[in-house]
Design a protein around this motif. Structure first.
Motif, PDB file in Angstrom:
ATOM      1  N   THR A   1       0.578  -1.743  -0.212  1.00 55.18           N
ATOM      2  CA  THR A   1       0.229  -0.495  -0.152  1.00 55.18           C
ATOM      3  C   THR A   1       0.567   1.379  -0.068  1.00 55.18           C
ATOM      4  OG1 THR A   1      -0.103  -0.076   2.310  1.00 55.18           O
ATOM      5  CG2 THR A   1      -1.940  -1.302   1.414  1.00 55.18           C
TER       6      THR A   1
ATOM      7  N   THR B   1       5.094  -1.137   3.016  1.00 53.42           N
ATOM      8  CA  THR B   1       3.779  -1.322   3.826  1.00 53.42           C
ATOM      9  C   THR B   1       2.748  -1.922   3.328  1.00 53.42           C
ATOM     10  OG1 THR B   1       3.870   0.734   5.236  1.00 53.42           O
ATOM     11  CG2 THR B   1       2.037  -0.347   5.246  1.00 53.42           C
TER      12      THR B   1
ATOM     13  N   ALA C   1      -0.433  -4.802   2.975  1.00 55.97           N
ATOM     14  CA  ALA C   1      -1.382  -4.214   2.834  1.00 55.97           C
ATOM     15  C   ALA C   1      -1.667  -5.352   4.437  1.00 55.97           C
ATOM     16  CB  ALA C   1      -2.526  -4.902   1.889  1.00 55.97           C
ATOM     17  N   ASN C   2      -1.301  -5.922   4.493  1.00 57.33           N
ATOM     18  CA  ASN C   2      -2.028  -6.824   6.546  1.00 57.33           C
ATOM     19  C   ASN C   2      -0.833  -5.908   6.968  1.00 57.33           C
ATOM     20  OD1 ASN C   2       1.334  -8.317   5.746  1.00 57.33           O
ATOM     21  ND2 ASN C   2       1.002  -9.713   5.330  1.00 57.33           N
ATOM     22  N   GLY C   3      -0.820  -4.963   6.932  1.00 55.30           N
ATOM     23  CA  GLY C   3      -0.155  -3.912   8.102  1.00 55.30           C
ATOM     24  C   GLY C   3       1.056  -4.666   8.641  1.00 55.30           C
ATOM     25  N   VAL C   4       1.664  -5.225   7.707  1.00 56.60           N
ATOM     26  CA  VAL C   4       3.002  -5.283   7.295  1.00 56.60           C
ATOM     27  C   VAL C   4       4.757  -5.047   7.430  1.00 56.60           C
ATOM     28  CG1 VAL C   4       5.468  -7.094   7.169  1.00 56.60           C
ATOM     29  CG2 VAL C   4       3.567  -8.149   8.849  1.00 56.60           C
ATOM     30  N   VAL C   5       5.371  -4.551   8.443  1.00 53.37           N
ATOM     31  CA  VAL C   5       5.903  -3.004   7.780  1.00 53.37           C
ATOM     32  C   VAL C   5       7.061  -3.923   7.660  1.00 53.37           C
ATOM     33  CG1 VAL C   5       6.527  -0.296   7.891  1.00 53.37           C
ATOM     34  CG2 VAL C   5       4.716  -1.231   8.855  1.00 53.37           C
TER      35      VAL C   5
ATOM     36  N   SER D   1       8.361  -4.554  11.134  1.00 55.30           N
ATOM     37  CA  SER D   1       7.603  -4.654  12.642  1.00 55.30           C
ATOM     38  C   SER D   1       7.770  -7.416  11.848  1.00 55.30           C
ATOM     39  CB  SER D   1       6.298  -4.897  11.685  1.00 55.30           C
ATOM     40  OG  SER D   1       6.213  -5.763  10.657  1.00 55.30           O
TER      41      SER D   1
END
Length: 139
Positions: A37, A49, A51-55, A78
């Motif tokens: 994203t 980043t 879409a599942n929030g992992v950075v 993360s």
């Protein structure tokens, strides 16, 4: 150490696929839109980043124009593996198509499953995104 390899064909020329891959700071638009994203560069580190929030923070190790290869290593974020090195390479396939080879080495082995799953999803998005001619630009 776990080894993950994704190899697939893309219905687009190696030149067009390389043109998208080499833009390491624009993968969220040109390579895997929706799956990634946002992407931003801080020096030679790419902040990605998903879409599942992992950075993840990825050190761009090399962009090899002649070999059409990008190498990178996860160095923070993360998901923090003890070791991570990956490369993506675009090769000429038959009929003007491209063969895409993505290899990932990672430790600890427990991360192999989640990373393999994300790589499989990413590969599917890449195939769809890159089959268009020309490859979409974010500019």
């Amino acid at each position: 150490m776990a080894y993950i390899r994704k190899e697939f064909m893309i219905d687009n020329s190696p030149e067009n696929v390389w043109n998208a891959l080499r833009e390491v700071g624009d993968v969220h638009r040109r390579l895997v839109p929706g799956f990634v994203t946002d992407t931003r560069m801080e020096g030679d580190t790419r902040i990605v980043t998903f879409a599942n929030g992992v950075v993840v923070h990825e050190l761009i190790v090399d962009i090899d124009e002649a070999a059409r290869r990008v190498a990178y290593a996860v160095v923070g974020g993360s998901m923090a593996p003890r070791h991570h090195h990956a490369s993506m390479e675009v090769l000429a396939g038959s009929g003007g198509r491209s063969r895409f080879v993505w290899t990932i080495d990672v430790t600890p082995d427990e991360l192999a499953g989640p990373i393999d799953e994300m790589a499989e999803q990413g590969a599917g998005v890449m195939r769809e995104t890159l089959k268009a001619t020309p490859v979409p630009t974010g500019r």
